[in-house]
Design an enzyme around this catalytic site. Structure first.
Site, PDB file in Angstrom:
ATOM      1  N   SER A  76       3.268  -2.131  10.301  1.00  0.00           N
ATOM      2  CA  SER A  76       4.723  -2.117  10.496  1.00  0.00           C
ATOM      3  C   SER A  76       5.382  -3.452  10.142  1.00  0.00           C
ATOM      4  O   SER A  76       6.327  -3.880  10.803  1.00  0.00           O
ATOM      5  CB  SER A  76       5.088  -1.695  11.920  1.00  0.00           C
ATOM      6  N   GLY A  88       2.295   2.259  10.766  1.00  0.00           N
ATOM      7  CA  GLY A  88       3.236   3.366  10.590  1.00  0.00           C
ATOM      8  C   GLY A  88       3.919   3.801  11.882  1.00  0.00           C
ATOM      9  O   GLY A  88       4.538   4.850  11.941  1.00  0.00           O
ATOM     10  N   GLU A 114      -5.439  -5.004  10.600  1.00  0.00           N
ATOM     11  CA  GLU A 114      -4.441  -3.963  10.790  1.00  0.00           C
ATOM     12  C   GLU A 114      -4.747  -3.193  12.081  1.00  0.00           C
ATOM     13  O   GLU A 114      -5.551  -2.257  12.077  1.00  0.00           O
ATOM     14  CB  GLU A 114      -4.472  -2.980   9.617  1.00  0.00           C
ATOM     15  N   ASN A 162       0.866  -1.177   0.000  1.00  0.00           N
ATOM     16  CA  ASN A 162       0.000   0.000   0.000  1.00  0.00           C
ATOM     17  C   ASN A 162       0.907   1.233   0.000  1.00  0.00           C
ATOM     18  O   ASN A 162       1.484   1.577   1.036  1.00  0.00           O
ATOM     19  CB  ASN A 162      -0.894  -0.038   1.253  1.00  0.00           C
ATOM     20  N   LYS A 191       0.068   4.254  -0.337  1.00  0.00           N
ATOM     21  CA  LYS A 191      -0.584   5.450   0.211  1.00  0.00           C
ATOM     22  C   LYS A 191      -0.343   6.633  -0.728  1.00  0.00           C
ATOM     23  O   LYS A 191      -0.349   6.457  -1.945  1.00  0.00           O
ATOM     24  CB  LYS A 191      -0.119   5.697   1.645  1.00  0.00           C
ATOM     25  N   HIS A 249      -9.701   1.065   4.909  1.00  0.00           N
ATOM     26  CA  HIS A 249      -8.425   1.270   5.589  1.00  0.00           C
ATOM     27  C   HIS A 249      -8.630   2.241   6.748  1.00  0.00           C
ATOM     28  O   HIS A 249      -9.422   3.179   6.653  1.00  0.00           O
ATOM     29  CB  HIS A 249      -7.389   1.834   4.600  1.00  0.00           C
ATOM     30  N   GLU A 281      -7.014   4.657   7.820  1.00  0.00           N
ATOM     31  CA  GLU A 281      -6.793   6.079   7.497  1.00  0.00           C
ATOM     32  C   GLU A 281      -8.024   6.682   6.820  1.00  0.00           C
ATOM     33  O   GLU A 281      -8.288   7.872   6.942  1.00  0.00           O
ATOM     34  CB  GLU A 281      -5.528   6.222   6.634  1.00  0.00           C
TER      35      GLU A 281
END
Ligand code: PGA
Length: 246
Positions: A203, A165, A159, A9, A11, A91, A93
């Site tokens: 991560s 991250g 996730e 991904n 991003k 996701h 985010e």
């Protein structure tokens, strides 16, 4: 035949130059039991497909609409038209920064399936839920909210938000336990033994990948930061391949 999935991904990262550099350094021998895909930003999907034909194409999001006066939106049908195979939906985010609800995510999932693509439904608890011991309850709710009434052609990506991250990776035991919970819940929602693959994300890097991908309930990885580095991503792909022999 078992398939392991590795999805990068990217991003909001990348450029034509970085794709050319990635392709020139990418050295990984494909394998029929390993599906490697990359989800670049929308404008680079065609460029990536032309430059890196060994990788499958994925997208990071899509519209719930097929077409029409929806400025800024991209439909699942358009993504199929340019060669995508997978679309990430839900996701964290997008849930956090774009207010996506389970209901909207369910509609995106349906749009992706209707276009003949495979949705990758992302679920995961935040750190407050984990600290309160509510992670199983939270993730079950996300699954029920988006998956009810869907076909079983879906991948799930677990996730944990606190591991994305941050450099904090969930332990293999935490991941394996949650994947077992997810598989049971997906079977309960979709009915029967749906055998839906469950990927881990948060991560993942070349150091953490072998133990995570070696977990019995882990069927692949969704990789953010490390997928921008062709050497690191290829190392993770090798770990994914090795996991097939466990
Ligand atoms: P990360 O991102 O690997 O950089 O933690 C994972 C993701 O957001 O899919």
């Amino acid at each position: 035949m078992t398939t392991v999935y590795l999805i990068g991904n990217w991003k909001q990262h990348g450029s034509r130059a970085s794709i050319a550099a990635f392709a020139s350094q990418w050295s990984f021998e494909g394998h029929e039991q390993l599906a490697v895909a990359i989800a670049p930003p929308f404008p680079y999907i065609g460029e990536l497909g032309a430059t890196l034909p060994d990788c499958l194409l994925a997208a990071q999001d899509c519209s719930i609409q097929e077409q029409g006066a929806h400025t800024g939106e991209v439909s699942a049908g358009m993504l199929a038209d340019v060669g995508c195979r997978f679309v990430l939906v839900g996701h964290s985010e997008r849930r956090v920064h774009h207010g996506e609800t389970d209901e909207l995510i369910g509609r995106k999932l349906a749009a992706v399936q209707a276009a003949g693509l495979t949705p990758v439904l992302c679920v995961g608890e935040d750190s407050a839920m984990r600290q309160a011991g509510e992670q199983n309850h939270a993730v079950r709710g996300q699954l029920r909210g988006a998956l009810s009434g869907m076909a079983s052609s879906v991948l799930i990506a677990y996730e944990p938000v606190w591991a994305i991250g941050t450099g904090l990776t969930a332990t293999p035991d935490q991941v394996n336990d949650m994947h077992a919970v997810i598989k049971a819940e997906v079977n309960a929602v979709l009915g029967g033994d749906s055998d839906v693959p469950v990927l881990y994300g948060g991560s993942v890097n070349p150091e953490t990948a072998p133990a995570l991908l070696g977990c019995p309930h882990v069927d692949g990885a969704l990789v953010g930061g490390a997928s921008l580095d062709p050497g690191a991503f290829a190392d993770i792909a090798r770990s994914a391949l090795n996991s097939l022999s466990y």
